[in-house]
Motif scaffolding. Structure first.
Motif, PDB file in Angstrom:
ATOM      1  N   GLN A 199      10.211  -8.629  -6.512  1.00 39.22           N
ATOM      2  CA  GLN A 199      10.224  -8.678  -7.971  1.00 39.22           C
ATOM      3  C   GLN A 199       9.156  -9.638  -8.503  1.00 39.22           C
ATOM      4  O   GLN A 199       8.407  -9.311  -9.407  1.00 39.22           O
ATOM      5  N   GLU A 200       9.068 -10.849  -7.916  1.00 43.23           N
ATOM      6  CA  GLU A 200       8.122 -11.828  -8.437  1.00 43.23           C
ATOM      7  C   GLU A 200       6.678 -11.381  -8.229  1.00 43.23           C
ATOM      8  O   GLU A 200       5.801 -11.652  -9.052  1.00 43.23           O
ATOM      9  N   GLU A 201       6.408 -10.654  -7.140  1.00 42.88           N
ATOM     10  CA  GLU A 201       5.063 -10.140  -6.904  1.00 42.88           C
ATOM     11  C   GLU A 201       4.732  -9.048  -7.911  1.00 42.88           C
ATOM     12  O   GLU A 201       3.620  -8.963  -8.426  1.00 42.88           O
ATOM     13  N   ARG A 202       5.703  -8.189  -8.201  1.00 44.70           N
ATOM     14  CA  ARG A 202       5.493  -7.102  -9.149  1.00 44.70           C
ATOM     15  C   ARG A 202       5.181  -7.646 -10.537  1.00 44.70           C
ATOM     16  O   ARG A 202       4.310  -7.138 -11.240  1.00 44.70           O
ATOM     17  N   GLU A 203       5.881  -8.716 -10.916  1.00 45.80           N
ATOM     18  CA  GLU A 203       5.697  -9.237 -12.263  1.00 45.80           C
ATOM     19  C   GLU A 203       4.315  -9.868 -12.459  1.00 45.80           C
ATOM     20  O   GLU A 203       3.881 -10.077 -13.578  1.00 45.80           O
ATOM     21  N   LYS A 204       3.631 -10.187 -11.361  1.00 47.73           N
ATOM     22  CA  LYS A 204       2.288 -10.727 -11.472  1.00 47.73           C
ATOM     23  C   LYS A 204       1.271  -9.627 -11.778  1.00 47.73           C
ATOM     24  O   LYS A 204       0.144  -9.923 -12.168  1.00 47.73           O
ATOM     25  N   ARG A 205       1.649  -8.393 -11.588  1.00 46.80           N
ATOM     26  CA  ARG A 205       0.725  -7.281 -11.786  1.00 46.80           C
ATOM     27  C   ARG A 205       0.952  -6.645 -13.148  1.00 46.80           C
ATOM     28  O   ARG A 205       2.050  -6.248 -13.498  1.00 46.80           O
ATOM     29  N   ARG A 206      -0.133  -6.533 -13.881  1.00 48.37           N
ATOM     30  CA  ARG A 206      -0.068  -5.896 -15.196  1.00 48.37           C
ATOM     31  C   ARG A 206       0.290  -4.419 -15.055  1.00 48.37           C
ATOM     32  O   ARG A 206       1.093  -3.870 -15.805  1.00 48.37           O
ATOM     33  N   VAL A 207      -0.349  -3.765 -14.097  1.00 47.74           N
ATOM     34  CA  VAL A 207      -0.097  -2.353 -13.810  1.00 47.74           C
ATOM     35  C   VAL A 207      -0.489  -2.120 -12.364  1.00 47.74           C
ATOM     36  O   VAL A 207      -1.380  -2.792 -11.837  1.00 47.74           O
ATOM     37  N   TYR A 208       0.184  -1.206 -11.698  1.00 48.08           N
ATOM     38  CA  TYR A 208      -0.210  -0.850 -10.342  1.00 48.08           C
ATOM     39  C   TYR A 208       0.272   0.562 -10.026  1.00 48.08           C
ATOM     40  O   TYR A 208       1.252   1.059 -10.600  1.00 48.08           O
ATOM     41  N   ALA A 209      -0.461   1.204  -9.126  1.00 43.56           N
ATOM     42  CA  ALA A 209      -0.056   2.508  -8.607  1.00 43.56           C
ATOM     43  C   ALA A 209       0.475   2.305  -7.199  1.00 43.56           C
ATOM     44  O   ALA A 209      -0.149   1.622  -6.383  1.00 43.56           O
ATOM     45  N   LYS A 210       1.629   2.860  -6.939  1.00 41.30           N
ATOM     46  CA  LYS A 210       2.238   2.765  -5.618  1.00 41.30           C
ATOM     47  C   LYS A 210       1.971   4.068  -4.878  1.00 41.30           C
ATOM     48  O   LYS A 210       2.289   5.155  -5.389  1.00 41.30           O
ATOM     49  N   ILE A 211       1.370   3.970  -3.690  1.00 40.22           N
ATOM     50  CA  ILE A 211       1.030   5.148  -2.893  1.00 40.22           C
ATOM     51  C   ILE A 211       1.936   5.177  -1.665  1.00 40.22           C
ATOM     52  O   ILE A 211       1.936   4.240  -0.863  1.00 40.22           O
ATOM     53  N   SER A 212       2.673   6.263  -1.525  1.00 41.69           N
ATOM     54  CA  SER A 212       3.583   6.404  -0.391  1.00 41.69           C
ATOM     55  C   SER A 212       2.843   6.998   0.808  1.00 41.69           C
ATOM     56  O   SER A 212       2.436   8.165   0.791  1.00 41.69           O
ATOM     57  N   LYS A 213       2.671   6.192   1.845  1.00 41.05           N
ATOM     58  CA  LYS A 213       2.047   6.702   3.067  1.00 41.05           C
ATOM     59  C   LYS A 213       2.922   7.777   3.716  1.00 41.05           C
ATOM     60  O   LYS A 213       2.422   8.752   4.276  1.00 41.05           O
ATOM     61  N   ALA A 214       4.228   7.587   3.612  1.00 42.37           N
ATOM     62  CA  ALA A 214       5.152   8.572   4.187  1.00 42.37           C
ATOM     63  C   ALA A 214       4.992   9.920   3.503  1.00 42.37           C
ATOM     64  O   ALA A 214       5.057  10.975   4.160  1.00 42.37           O
ATOM     65  N   ALA A 215       4.781   9.920   2.181  1.00 39.87           N
ATOM     66  CA  ALA A 215       4.594  11.185   1.459  1.00 39.87           C
ATOM     67  C   ALA A 215       3.293  11.863   1.888  1.00 39.87           C
ATOM     68  O   ALA A 215       3.257  13.087   2.080  1.00 39.87           O
ATOM     69  N   LEU A 216       2.218  11.092   2.046  1.00 43.48           N
ATOM     70  CA  LEU A 216       0.951  11.673   2.503  1.00 43.48           C
ATOM     71  C   LEU A 216       1.127  12.328   3.869  1.00 43.48           C
ATOM     72  O   LEU A 216       0.669  13.457   4.101  1.00 43.48           O
ATOM     73  N   CYS A 217       1.794  11.627   4.776  1.00 44.87           N
ATOM     74  CA  CYS A 217       2.013  12.184   6.118  1.00 44.87           C
ATOM     75  C   CYS A 217       2.912  13.416   6.059  1.00 44.87           C
ATOM     76  O   CYS A 217       2.655  14.421   6.743  1.00 44.87           O
ATOM     77  N   HIS A 218       3.961  13.343   5.233  1.00 41.55           N
ATOM     78  CA  HIS A 218       4.847  14.498   5.095  1.00 41.55           C
ATOM     79  C   HIS A 218       4.070  15.724   4.633  1.00 41.55           C
ATOM     80  O   HIS A 218       4.260  16.832   5.168  1.00 41.55           O
ATOM     81  N   ASN A 219       3.211  15.544   3.638  1.00 48.75           N
ATOM     82  CA  ASN A 219       2.468  16.683   3.091  1.00 48.75           C
ATOM     83  C   ASN A 219       1.532  17.286   4.132  1.00 48.75           C
ATOM     84  O   ASN A 219       1.423  18.515   4.235  1.00 48.75           O
ATOM     85  N   MET A 220       0.866  16.443   4.900  1.00 52.95           N
ATOM     86  CA  MET A 220      -0.014  16.966   5.946  1.00 52.95           C
ATOM     87  C   MET A 220       0.789  17.701   7.014  1.00 52.95           C
ATOM     88  O   MET A 220       0.401  18.779   7.469  1.00 52.95           O
ATOM     89  N   GLU A 221       1.918  17.127   7.407  1.00 52.63           N
ATOM     90  CA  GLU A 221       2.744  17.765   8.432  1.00 52.63           C
ATOM     91  C   GLU A 221       3.324  19.083   7.937  1.00 52.63           C
ATOM     92  O   GLU A 221       3.389  20.070   8.690  1.00 52.63           O
ATOM     93  N   ALA A 222       3.736  19.117   6.669  1.00 50.93           N
ATOM     94  CA  ALA A 222       4.319  20.343   6.120  1.00 50.93           C
ATOM     95  C   ALA A 222       3.275  21.455   6.061  1.00 50.93           C
ATOM     96  O   ALA A 222       3.572  22.620   6.390  1.00 50.93           O
TER      97      ALA A 222
END
Length: 376
Positions: free
Chosen positions: A3-26
């Motif tokens: 939480q404290e790390e998130r609050e230091k960021r004005r905005v950020y994009a979260k990229i799921s590595k698991a989703a990228l791998c899932h899509n390639m595998e699918a």
């Protein structure tokens, strides 16, 4: 992320590595055995961060594809070692740098072949290239006819050139009616046969883009190119019934300020929104300077504590305001989801694209480098 790390960021994009791998595998699971995959990482990986995406999907791909020489060279500088193909045209003065870096340009004119050959001869290094073939899109590529065969003979005759690959691009493979796509595939196949009769046999032929992969058209050549589907986005809504994809990117911020706005008060530039009744309003520190569309003014929504909150007034360059009258727990530091899920609610890319008047791909590509990408 804590939480404290998130609050230091004005905005950020979260990229799921698991989703990228899932899509390639699918996608890989839907392909015939032995078909190679290329990961398309142009436009900074469709806004996901090209170099990081390359590292995540490395086990699944034989090639990476980009649009420009600068993108390819930047990946090499960041330590990406697998073969890279540039899908767009390249200025002749870039060829020496590409050859030294083992990067493959697309070639479709004799002038390009002559420039590539001159650079290869001067360096004493054979230069692999892929022949771009136009089967109907009329963007780039030599024609898939007798004139194209003659031109291919001239191109491949230049010294120190290695005819490694050949490709074309579908332009309507994301529609229900696949007659056009089938016609393009037939043209490419016939052109490949015509070249073989002249003794010209590239080692890697590739036709299918994301739509082709999901529709299983053009997937029986040597390789396919996974583009937008790699990131969990369907090329068209009609394709959501095919391979199950998972969106890899979500967009987040935090509330910076909450205030009471009396009835009759205007909010944001131009006073395009005037409160008809007293409102509790939160400020979110994101704007069109980050690539968040100004066209979402007065109609976009975000999620705060699992509830939808409408944008009030115009989206500014760095901030916008939302209605939190029904979200009493909203306070400075409250997480804000601009794209993705919070509780039982979800804001999809398709929703944002429709409300903003943008194409889904465009929305992703417009998220600029002021937005940190967090890989998890």
């Amino acid at each position: 992320m804590q939480q404290e790390e998130r609050e230091k960021r004005r905005v950020y994009a979260k990229i799921s590595k698991a989703a990228l791998c899932h899509n390639m595998e699918a996608m890989q699971a839907s392909l015939p055995a032995g078909i190679k995959m290329a990961g398309v990482v142009k436009a900074d990986g469709y806004g996901h961060g090209a170099a990081s995406v390359c590292e995540v999907i490395a086990p699944y791909v034989a090639f990476y594809c980009v649009a420009a020489a600068e993108e390819a060279l930047e990946l090499r500088e960041k330590g990406i070692e697998k073969p890279i193909l540039i899908l767009g045209p390249v200025p002749g003065d870039n060829y020496a740098s590409l050859i030294r870096a083992g990067i493959r340009p697309s070639i479709f004119t004799e002038e390009q072949a002559a420039s590539l050959s001159t650079a290869a001869v001067a360096l004493g290094i054979r230069a692999p290239f892929h022949l771009a073939v136009d089967t109907g899109m009329n963007r780039i590529g030599l024609r898939a006819d007798e004139t194209g065969v003659a031109l291919a003979e001239k191109i491949t005759a230049y010294p120190m050139l290695d005819f490694e690959g050949m490709f074309t691009h579908f332009y309507r493979a994301d529609e229900w009616d696949l007659e056009t796509t089938e016609r393009q595939t037939a043209r490419f196949r016939n052109f490949k046969t015509a070249l073989a009769e002249k003794g010209l046999k590239p080692r890697i032929c590739h036709v299918a883009n994301s739509a082709g992969i999901l529709n299983l058209h053009g997937t029986d050549f040597d390789m396919v190119r996974a583009g937008i589907a790699l990131y969990g986005i369907y090329p068209a809504e009609e394709m959501a019934h095919t391979v199950r994809l998972k969106p890899a990117l979500s967009l987040h911020s935090t509330v910076t300020y909450v205030k009471e706005v009396p009835a009759g008060e205007a909010i944001s530039y131009g006073g395009t929104y005037v409160a008809a009744s007293a409102k509790r309003v939160a400020t979110v520190p994101v704007g069109y300077g980050d690539g968040y569309p100004r066209s979402l003014s007065n109609k976009g929504e975000v999620l705060i504590h699992g509830k939808r909150c409408r944008i009030l007034g115009r989206v500014c360059m760095d901030q916008f305001m939302v209605d939190v009258s029904e979200v009493r727990e909203a306070a400075p530091g409250s997480p804000v989801t601009l794209l993705g899920a919070d509780g039982n609610e979800r804001i999809t890319l398709e929703e944002l694209a429709e409300k903003s008047g943008r194409f889904p791909y465009e929305f992703m590509c417009c998220l600029n480098r002021r937005v940190p990408r967090i890989y998890c």
